[in-house]
Design a protein around this motif. Sequence first.
Motif, PDB file in Angstrom:
ATOM      1  N   GLY A  36      31.093  49.176 136.643  1.00 31.37           N
ATOM      2  CA  GLY A  36      32.177  48.512 137.374  1.00 31.37           C
ATOM      3  C   GLY A  36      33.519  49.169 137.064  1.00 31.37           C
ATOM      4  N   ASP A  37      34.439  49.176 138.031  1.00 28.48           N
ATOM      5  CA  ASP A  37      35.746  49.789 137.769  1.00 28.48           C
ATOM      6  C   ASP A  37      36.835  48.723 137.589  1.00 28.48           C
ATOM      7  OD1 ASP A  37      36.464  48.927 140.302  1.00 28.48           O
ATOM      8  OD2 ASP A  37      36.319  50.924 141.217  1.00 28.48           O
TER       9      ASP A  37
ATOM     10  N   ALA B 288      31.746  42.695 145.085  1.00 23.29           N
ATOM     11  CA  ALA B 288      31.415  43.001 143.689  1.00 23.29           C
ATOM     12  C   ALA B 288      30.102  42.339 143.297  1.00 23.29           C
ATOM     13  CB  ALA B 288      32.541  42.546 142.766  1.00 23.29           C
TER      14      ALA B 288
ATOM     15  N   HIS C 230      35.981  41.721 134.573  1.00 23.29           N
ATOM     16  CA  HIS C 230      35.327  42.719 135.421  1.00 23.29           C
ATOM     17  C   HIS C 230      34.023  42.120 135.925  1.00 23.29           C
ATOM     18  CE1 HIS C 230      38.182  45.138 133.209  1.00 23.29           C
ATOM     19  NE2 HIS C 230      38.047  46.067 134.139  1.00 23.29           N
ATOM     20  N   ILE C 231      33.937  41.890 137.204  1.00 26.52           N
ATOM     21  CA  ILE C 231      32.778  41.193 137.762  1.00 26.52           C
ATOM     22  C   ILE C 231      31.515  42.018 137.519  1.00 26.52           C
ATOM     23  CG2 ILE C 231      31.775  40.303 139.910  1.00 26.52           C
ATOM     24  CD1 ILE C 231      34.770  39.773 140.737  1.00 26.52           C
ATOM     25  N   VAL C 232      31.548  43.283 137.938  1.00 23.75           N
ATOM     26  CA  VAL C 232      30.498  44.208 137.495  1.00 23.75           C
ATOM     27  C   VAL C 232      31.084  44.853 136.247  1.00 23.75           C
ATOM     28  CG1 VAL C 232      29.135  46.249 138.044  1.00 23.75           C
ATOM     29  CG2 VAL C 232      29.799  44.667 139.877  1.00 23.75           C
ATOM     30  N   CYS C 233      30.488  44.597 135.081  1.00 25.40           N
ATOM     31  CA  CYS C 233      31.124  45.048 133.847  1.00 25.40           C
ATOM     32  C   CYS C 233      31.107  46.581 133.777  1.00 25.40           C
ATOM     33  CB  CYS C 233      30.425  44.440 132.646  1.00 25.40           C
ATOM     34  SG  CYS C 233      28.742  44.984 132.514  1.00 25.40           S
ATOM     35  N   ARG C 234      31.962  47.097 132.916  1.00 21.04           N
ATOM     36  CA  ARG C 234      32.091  48.556 132.813  1.00 21.04           C
ATOM     37  C   ARG C 234      30.767  49.202 132.417  1.00 21.04           C
ATOM     38  NH1 ARG C 234      36.979  47.588 130.080  1.00 21.04           N
ATOM     39  NH2 ARG C 234      38.811  47.793 131.419  1.00 21.04           N
TER      40      ARG C 234
ATOM     41  N   VAL D 297      27.204  44.349 144.522  1.00 17.58           N
ATOM     42  CA  VAL D 297      26.972  45.525 143.664  1.00 17.58           C
ATOM     43  C   VAL D 297      26.220  45.102 142.408  1.00 17.58           C
ATOM     44  CG1 VAL D 297      28.090  47.313 142.259  1.00 17.58           C
ATOM     45  CG2 VAL D 297      28.986  46.781 144.532  1.00 17.58           C
ATOM     46  N   ASP D 298      26.640  43.975 141.817  1.00 16.94           N
ATOM     47  CA  ASP D 298      25.989  43.505 140.586  1.00 16.94           C
ATOM     48  C   ASP D 298      24.517  43.187 140.829  1.00 16.94           C
ATOM     49  OD1 ASP D 298      26.440  42.593 137.705  1.00 16.94           O
ATOM     50  OD2 ASP D 298      25.417  40.870 138.585  1.00 16.94           O
TER      51      ASP D 298
ATOM     52  N   ASN E 253      36.639  44.207 142.097  1.00 13.70           N
ATOM     53  CA  ASN E 253      35.816  44.017 140.898  1.00 13.70           C
ATOM     54  C   ASN E 253      36.492  43.205 139.802  1.00 13.70           C
ATOM     55  OD1 ASN E 253      33.317  44.422 139.585  1.00 13.70           O
ATOM     56  ND2 ASN E 253      34.285  45.947 138.278  1.00 13.70           N
TER      57      ASN E 253
END
Length: 182
Positions: free
Chosen positions: A80-81, A157, A72-76, A160-161, A86
């Motif tokens: 992140g979804d 993604a 998950h690129i942006v972690c949960r 977003v991060d 992502n």
Amino acid sequence: MVKAALIPVYAKDPSALPGFDGPVGYRRKDGMFTFSDMFKDWMFLYQEGRCGYCGTELGETWFGNRKAHVEHIVCRAHGGDDLPPNVMYACNTCNNQKRDLHFSVLAERIQFRESVAAGIITINQAHKLIEAGINLGFKPAKPFHFSKMNWKHVYAAVAVDRQRMAEEFNLSISEKSHVKQS
Ligand SMILES: [Zn+2]
């Protein structure tokens, strides 16, 4: 026993997945999500069997014995979804090092891992030595593999991060200034 109904899940933006138009995964009634084999195969081939972060080959035995992690690129923890853009495949090492870290921190860890100091000192010891003004001769951080390969769908993604990281940074500054004022 009645098998739970599986609801197919499609990418929100199909243009994010060049050449793929099937369901990304399936969601059960209880909310559990699993990726479709079709999507995992597509992603593996799209990535040419390499880790999206460090570019290491994920291994020929992948299909029988999965050495790759859906990362998950942006972690949960940062909201992140489970859906593309992502997600991408990452090797064991990067996946373990990324955890819930942001990109810039992972880039530094990969840089350390590939330096001569790895295995001799820890990254925390390296930080202390660098702070003390000692030049450890680290090579500059390599760009992430996804960026070298220009996987445009991953950039969304990443953006977003970066934004989440900036928000956390501002939050910690305002928390500190709040403490000072009170
Ligand atoms: Zn890797």
